[in-house]
Design an enzyme around this catalytic site. Structure first.
Site, PDB file in Angstrom:
ATOM      1  N   TRP A 189      -9.493  -1.154  -1.408  1.00 35.30           N
ATOM      2  CA  TRP A 189      -8.135  -1.581  -1.100  1.00 35.30           C
ATOM      3  C   TRP A 189      -8.106  -2.168   0.318  1.00 35.30           C
ATOM      4  O   TRP A 189      -8.693  -1.612   1.247  1.00 35.30           O
ATOM      5  CB  TRP A 189      -7.176  -0.386  -1.215  1.00 35.30           C
ATOM      6  CG  TRP A 189      -5.790  -0.738  -0.763  1.00 35.30           C
ATOM      7  CD1 TRP A 189      -4.857  -1.440  -1.469  1.00 35.30           C
ATOM      8  CD2 TRP A 189      -5.205  -0.444   0.512  1.00 35.30           C
ATOM      9  NE1 TRP A 189      -3.729  -1.605  -0.717  1.00 35.30           N
ATOM     10  CE2 TRP A 189      -3.904  -1.003   0.508  1.00 35.30           C
ATOM     11  CE3 TRP A 189      -5.653   0.222   1.643  1.00 35.30           C
ATOM     12  CZ2 TRP A 189      -3.042  -0.904   1.589  1.00 35.30           C
ATOM     13  CZ3 TRP A 189      -4.790   0.313   2.741  1.00 35.30           C
ATOM     14  CH2 TRP A 189      -3.500  -0.238   2.705  1.00 35.30           C
ATOM     15  N   ASP A 466       3.146  -6.011 -10.003  1.00 36.31           N
ATOM     16  CA  ASP A 466       2.221  -5.136  -9.279  1.00 36.31           C
ATOM     17  C   ASP A 466       1.691  -4.019 -10.174  1.00 36.31           C
ATOM     18  O   ASP A 466       2.212  -3.760 -11.279  1.00 36.31           O
ATOM     19  CB  ASP A 466       2.968  -4.545  -8.064  1.00 36.31           C
ATOM     20  CG  ASP A 466       2.052  -4.264  -6.884  1.00 36.31           C
ATOM     21  OD1 ASP A 466       0.837  -4.129  -7.091  1.00 36.31           O
ATOM     22  OD2 ASP A 466       2.567  -4.158  -5.759  1.00 36.31           O
ATOM     23  N   ASP A 534      -3.731  -6.661   0.355  1.00 32.75           N
ATOM     24  CA  ASP A 534      -2.687  -6.113   1.223  1.00 32.75           C
ATOM     25  C   ASP A 534      -3.076  -6.227   2.683  1.00 32.75           C
ATOM     26  O   ASP A 534      -2.275  -5.931   3.570  1.00 32.75           O
ATOM     27  CB  ASP A 534      -2.424  -4.642   0.880  1.00 32.75           C
ATOM     28  CG  ASP A 534      -1.477  -4.507  -0.302  1.00 32.75           C
ATOM     29  OD1 ASP A 534      -0.831  -5.507  -0.661  1.00 32.75           O
ATOM     30  OD2 ASP A 534      -1.387  -3.405  -0.865  1.00 32.75           O
TER      31      ASP A 534
HETATM   32  C1  GLA Z   1       1.462  -3.062  -3.291  1.00 36.04           C
HETATM   33  C2  GLA Z   1       1.435  -4.544  -3.018  1.00 36.04           C
HETATM   34  C3  GLA Z   1       2.200  -4.826  -1.755  1.00 36.04           C
HETATM   35  C4  GLA Z   1       3.615  -4.341  -1.900  1.00 36.04           C
HETATM   36  C5  GLA Z   1       3.620  -2.861  -2.229  1.00 36.04           C
HETATM   37  C6  GLA Z   1       5.016  -2.381  -2.556  1.00 36.04           C
HETATM   38  O1  GLA Z   1       0.722  -2.365  -2.333  1.00 36.04           O
HETATM   39  O2  GLA Z   1       0.132  -5.030  -2.947  1.00 36.04           O
HETATM   40  O3  GLA Z   1       2.179  -6.203  -1.460  1.00 36.04           O
HETATM   41  O4  GLA Z   1       4.236  -5.067  -2.928  1.00 36.04           O
HETATM   42  O5  GLA Z   1       2.784  -2.569  -3.348  1.00 36.04           O
HETATM   43  O6  GLA Z   1       5.070  -1.037  -2.848  1.00 36.04           O
END
Ligand code: GLA
Length: 716
Positions: A189, A466, A534
């Protein structure tokens, strides 16, 4: 007088020479040859590489293994090895019949070619009720081959099911070479797509996901070369699998220096029960051979994704704004409106409200599953915000996570049995959430119902879809084999996306799983872009984007400019560098615009404008990785439009150090005879000079995190 030369067969074709049993599949720059031997019941590999003429192909010997009492003479040489007989290599097909046995004995039933580009070799077991067809297709216009396999239980309705325990899309045999090197990505991640290039060990190397989604930890593709290829030159073979839920690529290298890749949906132990009369079709595995190095492989994949995978390859993806890093779970009508107004003033084209707009979603402990607007934050519902976003001239997008539920939700209280679970095991929560079982039609029907209403009632143009945790305790409902759900859940998601898109043809979708945990060719067939990671640190991103670009094109690689210092890494990076890093893909903005200074807003607006100007090159052009991150002081990527009429070069220097001046950037893919003018400096060079001598490195500010964009236009 010279002998008459017959015209070479056209690329994108399949030829079958019946007397020798030889089939030749041709792409623009490669050829794949196999030999069907009906008497022996085998389909052997002959050649995959540079083109050979048809007469030679028919005369080439099929691959053969050792013939002694400790070797399988068919090992590594068959197109689709099964478990059974004297075979000791990695099987592409393993089954369990009702009596517990699994040994197969293939017989060739038929060889047929349809539409000139699609080969089917039909096989079946000599005595047991299982038939399988090997499908090969040469999609027009590229250097990619597609393969998949279809299985049928051929017995009458009273027969017992056959369990498929490994049912691969393909086995891709690679020729004998003195050394094999494997390129693939690994990570986690916020650290996706770390490219690794290592010698391939003799034995079996497996990349896999046992997670219920594609995974951040490995990607379902491999690139292989004989140890000498570079970005521009050298023979390279590569394959990618269009599967998500769980998957396995096993690369085998034998002591005889042969290699092969078996590509399968499902991880070890995943079973598919095949009932009498039923058919199971694997996902497609695509493969490329090129003499043009790693860059050649990437461009072949990029072209294929654009021509044959994406739903709307002709479109340019809009510049988006996303609220996540600015407002986190605290979204409300007022703060989103404030952001939307600023975003519109920057030239943003799509405004996306991220997590927090629904149910009792005050943090990540509650609300997933209750997809109605949060009462306190959106007391008037979402429509007024959506209308205002539209009035500002932007499209309106929403974050959703349809496959997940918090135990603290009305949905879970009403349907606790909808989650993936095993009756007597603890249901492990990750990020305080559980996974809904999307292999069940009643669950996907529920999701379709609320998604349909959400999109229709609020004028939603875009969904960020998501998926924020991996599977645990994933049981089958109704007593089915427990691991089938890893495959069927992902297929349920794909069907739902297809259904939703059919209902709303103008809807566009971004795939996301905590960043890049769902990046694969199957999801790209029903989405328009991928949230890459992220991790929005503009320096880290260069490495993540480098790995991403090995297979997937920049036109699907979503990248945001966020605040500095970066919330994840704490690194401070100038705005221009952050923009240049994100401009290498589908540009988005994710910072708190209400805190940006007027000077920053003005600079950002200029850079958004600049991006729109080069966007067709980045999103639809040819990509050349000029300098890879980590190999020297500079990283550089070049994007060139059709006909080599215009080219854009992005250069980054993440950290500086004392030393000699940077050597010129040797560009690629230009017309050597043409002249090109630098649109900023007015300097003019011939294509030959730019590719041979190179482009003098554009001026970079002193210090760390300096970057530049040079755009050159063909003048003559
Ligand atoms: C994931 C996504 C982020 C955001 C969060 C929201 O981590 O990758 O971009 O949307 O969820 O909870």
């Amino acid at each position: 007088m010279p002998a008459p030369v017959s015209a070479p067969p056209p690329p994108g074709s399949v030829e079958f020479d019946e007397p020798s049993g030889t089939v030749v599949l041709r792409t623009a720059a490669s050829c794949y040859v196999l030999r069907v031997d009906r008497a022996e019941g085998t389909v052997r590999h002959v050649h995959w590489g540079a083109p050979v003429p048809p007469a030679d192909a028919a005369a080439l010997p099929a691959w053969a293994g050792h013939d002694d009492s400790f070797e399988g003479r068919l090992d590594g040489v068959e197109e689709y090895p099964v478990e059974g007989g004297a075979r000791f290599g990695v099987p592409a097909l393993q089954v369990r019949f009702a009596d517990g046995s699994g040994s197969l004995e293939p017989r060739v039933e038929d060889v047929r070619i349809t539409d000139g580009d699609h080969l089917v070799v039909a096989l079946r077991d000599r005595y047991r009720p299982l038939a399988w067809e090997l499908h090969y297709r040469v999609p027009p216009g590229g250097d990619v081959l597609e393969r998949w396999t279809e299985f049928t239980h051929t017995a009458g309705p009273d027969a017992e099911p056959v369990h498929l325990t490994r049912c691969s899309s393909a086995h891709w045999p690679l020729p004998q070479r003195p050394g094999w090197r494997l390129s693939c990505v690994h990570g986690g991640w916020s650290a996706e797509n770390r490219l690794e290039r290592t010698a391939l060990a003799v034995g079996e190397t497996t990349l896999t996901s046992r997670r219920g989604h594609t995974g951040h930890h490995a990607g379902p593709w491999v690139v292989l070369d004989a140890g000498h290829a570079d970005e521009e030159r050298g023979e390279v073979w590569a394959t990618a699998l269009a599967a998500g839920g769980s998957w396995r690529l096993t690369v085998q290298r034998t002591a005889a220096q042969r290699a092969g890749v078996v590509a399968s949906e499902g991880h070890e132990g995943a079973e598919i029960p095949l009932a009498p009369g039923h058919r199971h079709v694997t996902p497609v595995s695509v493969a490329v051979y090129t003499p043009g190095g790693f860059g050649g492989v990437s461009r072949a994949f990029h072209g294929h994704v654009r021509r044959h995978v994406l739903p709307h390859p002709e479109e340019l993806r809009p510049v988006l704004y996303n609220s996540w890093e600015a407002t986190s779970f605290e979204v409300c009508e007022e703060n989103q409106l404030a952001l939307a107004r600023r975003a519109a003033s920057l030239g943003v084209e799509l405004f996306v409200v991220d997590d927090g707009w629904f149910g009792a979603r005050d943090d990540d402990r509650a609300g997933l599953g209750d997809w109605t607007p949060h009462r306190r934050r959106f007391p008037r519902g979402l429509r007024p915000l959506a209308d205002e976003v539209h009035r500002l001239g932007m499209s309106f997008g929403l974050w959703v996570e349809p496959e997940m539920v918090n135990a603290d939700s009305d949905l879970f209280r009403a349907h606790p049995d909808w989650v993936l679970h095993l009756p007597d095991r603890t249901a492990t929560e990750l990020r305080h959430q559980l996974v809904l079982d999307f292999s069940r039609p009643e669950v996907t029907d529920w999701a379709y119902g609320w998604l349909h209403a959400l999109v229709a009632d609020n004028g939603v143009d875009f969904l960020k879809w998501d998926f924020n945790r991996s599977f645990t305790e994933a049981g089958g409902h109704g007593g089915g084999p427990v691991r089938q759900v890893y495959i069927e859940h992902a297929r349920g998601v794909h069907r739902l996306l297809d259904r939703l898109r059919a209902a709303f043809p103008a809807l566009r979708v971004e795939a996301c799983a905590g960043g890049g945990g769902r990046t694969d060719l199957a999801v790209l067939g029903r989405t328009d872009q991928v949230w890459t990671s992220d991790n929005t640190d503009a320096v880290d991103r260069l490495g993540i984007q480098h790995g991403f670009s090995q297979v997937y094109p920049a036109g699907v690689m979503s990248a945001w400019v966020t605040d500095s210092p970066n919330p994840l890494t704490g690194r401070s990076v100038p705005l221009a560098f952050r923009f240049h890093s994100a401009m290498a893909g589908v540009l988005g903005i994710g910072g708190d615009l209400t805190r940006w200074t007027e000077a920053e807003i003005e600079e950002a607006a200029r850079l958004v404008q600049r991006y729109k100007d080069i966007r067709p090159l980045v999103q639809h052009g040819r990509q050349d990785r000029l300098l890879a991150p980590g190999e020297g002081l500079l990283t550089a990527v070049q994007y060139t439009g059709a006909g080599a009429g215009r080219t854009a070069v992005l250069v980054w220097r993440s950290s500086t150090s004392f030393g000699p001046a940077h050597p010129p950037l040797r560009l690629r893919g230009l017309d050597p005879a043409a002249r090109y003018r630098d649109e900023d400096t007015g300097a003019e060079w011939s294509g030959a000079t730019l590719m041979g001598y190179g482009l003098p490195v554009p001026a970079l500010a002193d210090g760390d995190c300096a970057s530049a964009l040079a755009v050159l236009q063909r003048t003559a």
